[in-house]
Design a protein around this motif. Structure first.
Motif, PDB file in Angstrom:
ATOM      1  N   HIS A   1       0.851  -1.190   0.000  1.00  0.00           N
ATOM      2  CA  HIS A   1       0.000   0.000   0.000  1.00  0.00           C
ATOM      3  C   HIS A   1       0.888   1.242   0.000  1.00  0.00           C
ATOM      4  CE1 HIS A   1      -2.391   3.097   2.247  1.00  0.00           C
ATOM      5  NE2 HIS A   1      -3.214   2.796   1.263  1.00  0.00           N
ATOM      6  N   ARG A   2       0.587   2.206  -0.860  1.00  0.00           N
ATOM      7  CA  ARG A   2       1.372   3.430  -0.947  1.00  0.00           C
ATOM      8  C   ARG A   2       0.794   4.489  -0.013  1.00  0.00           C
ATOM      9  NH1 ARG A   2       5.420   5.292  -3.570  1.00  0.00           N
ATOM     10  NH2 ARG A   2       5.467   7.349  -4.482  1.00  0.00           N
ATOM     11  N   MET A   3       1.674   5.145   0.750  1.00  0.00           N
ATOM     12  CA  MET A   3       1.258   6.181   1.693  1.00  0.00           C
ATOM     13  C   MET A   3       1.985   7.480   1.347  1.00  0.00           C
ATOM     14  SD  MET A   3       1.692   3.978   5.196  1.00  0.00           S
ATOM     15  CE  MET A   3       3.334   3.451   4.722  1.00  0.00           C
ATOM     16  N   PRO A   4       1.245   8.562   1.097  1.00  0.00           N
ATOM     17  CA  PRO A   4       1.917   9.830   0.787  1.00  0.00           C
ATOM     18  C   PRO A   4       2.550  10.453   2.027  1.00  0.00           C
ATOM     19  CG  PRO A   4      -0.463  10.125   0.810  1.00  0.00           C
ATOM     20  CD  PRO A   4      -0.204   8.658   1.002  1.00  0.00           C
ATOM     21  N   ASN A   5       3.618  11.206   1.810  1.00  0.00           N
ATOM     22  CA  ASN A   5       4.240  12.009   2.862  1.00  0.00           C
ATOM     23  C   ASN A   5       3.337  13.217   3.079  1.00  0.00           C
ATOM     24  OD1 ASN A   5       5.791  14.101   4.140  1.00  0.00           O
ATOM     25  ND2 ASN A   5       7.647  12.991   3.638  1.00  0.00           N
TER      26      ASN A   5
END
Length: 156
Positions: free
Chosen positions: A55-59
């Motif tokens: 899963h990609r998590m934004p900064n």
């Protein structure tokens, strides 16, 4: 300890992670009047993080997080904000900030002796090993929205 604050132990502490690229903290941990999330170079550049689940998590920015160790040392480390489940401290951050990270145990007693050494001050932060994960205990002052003049009044 400050007047008008409560000292609280972080339930899960800070996980020391040799595989993390940055210090990471969930948004919900940034509380109180003095903790602010500000844009970071990573958030401005659209940097993201990849969870173990792919899963990609934004900064979402960064915060300067103040805490106290079990040994009584006051620390302030910068954490990137992302949708992580727990607070992670990157070993690379510690090394880049003049700290030596030692994962070890006593040969005779087999007791874990892992710690973080500040090379400038000589102070150590002890790490705990639980289920093969190293953490440090951290204590924060949670601001109370209480009028301190009222807290010294005798009640009935």
């Amino acid at each position: 300890r400050k007047v008008g604050s409560v000292r609280m132990r972080m339930g899960r502490g800070i996980t020391v992670d040799s595989g993390a690229a940055d210090n990471l903290m969930p948004r919900r941990m940034v509380r109180g009047k003095h903790n602010k999330i500000k844009p970071s170079p990573g958030s401005r550049a659209g940097v993201g993080y990849l969870a173990a689940s792919n899963h990609r998590m934004p900064n979402e920015g960064e915060t300067d997080f103040k805490f106290q160790t079990t040994e009584g040392t006051n620390e302030e480390w910068t954490f990137q904000i992302a949708a992580v489940n727990k607070v992670l401290c990157a070993v690379s951050y510690l090394v880049d900030h003049d700290m030596r990270v030692i994962f070890d145990r006593d040969e005779k007693t087999k007791v874990d002796t892992s710690h973080i050494l500040n090379k400038k001050t000589g102070k150590c932060i002890k790490m705990k090993r639980e289920r093969n994960v190293w953490t440090i205990d951290a204590y924060i002052d949670e601001d109370e929205d209480v009028d301190t003049s009222e807290s010294f009044v005798r009640r009935g």
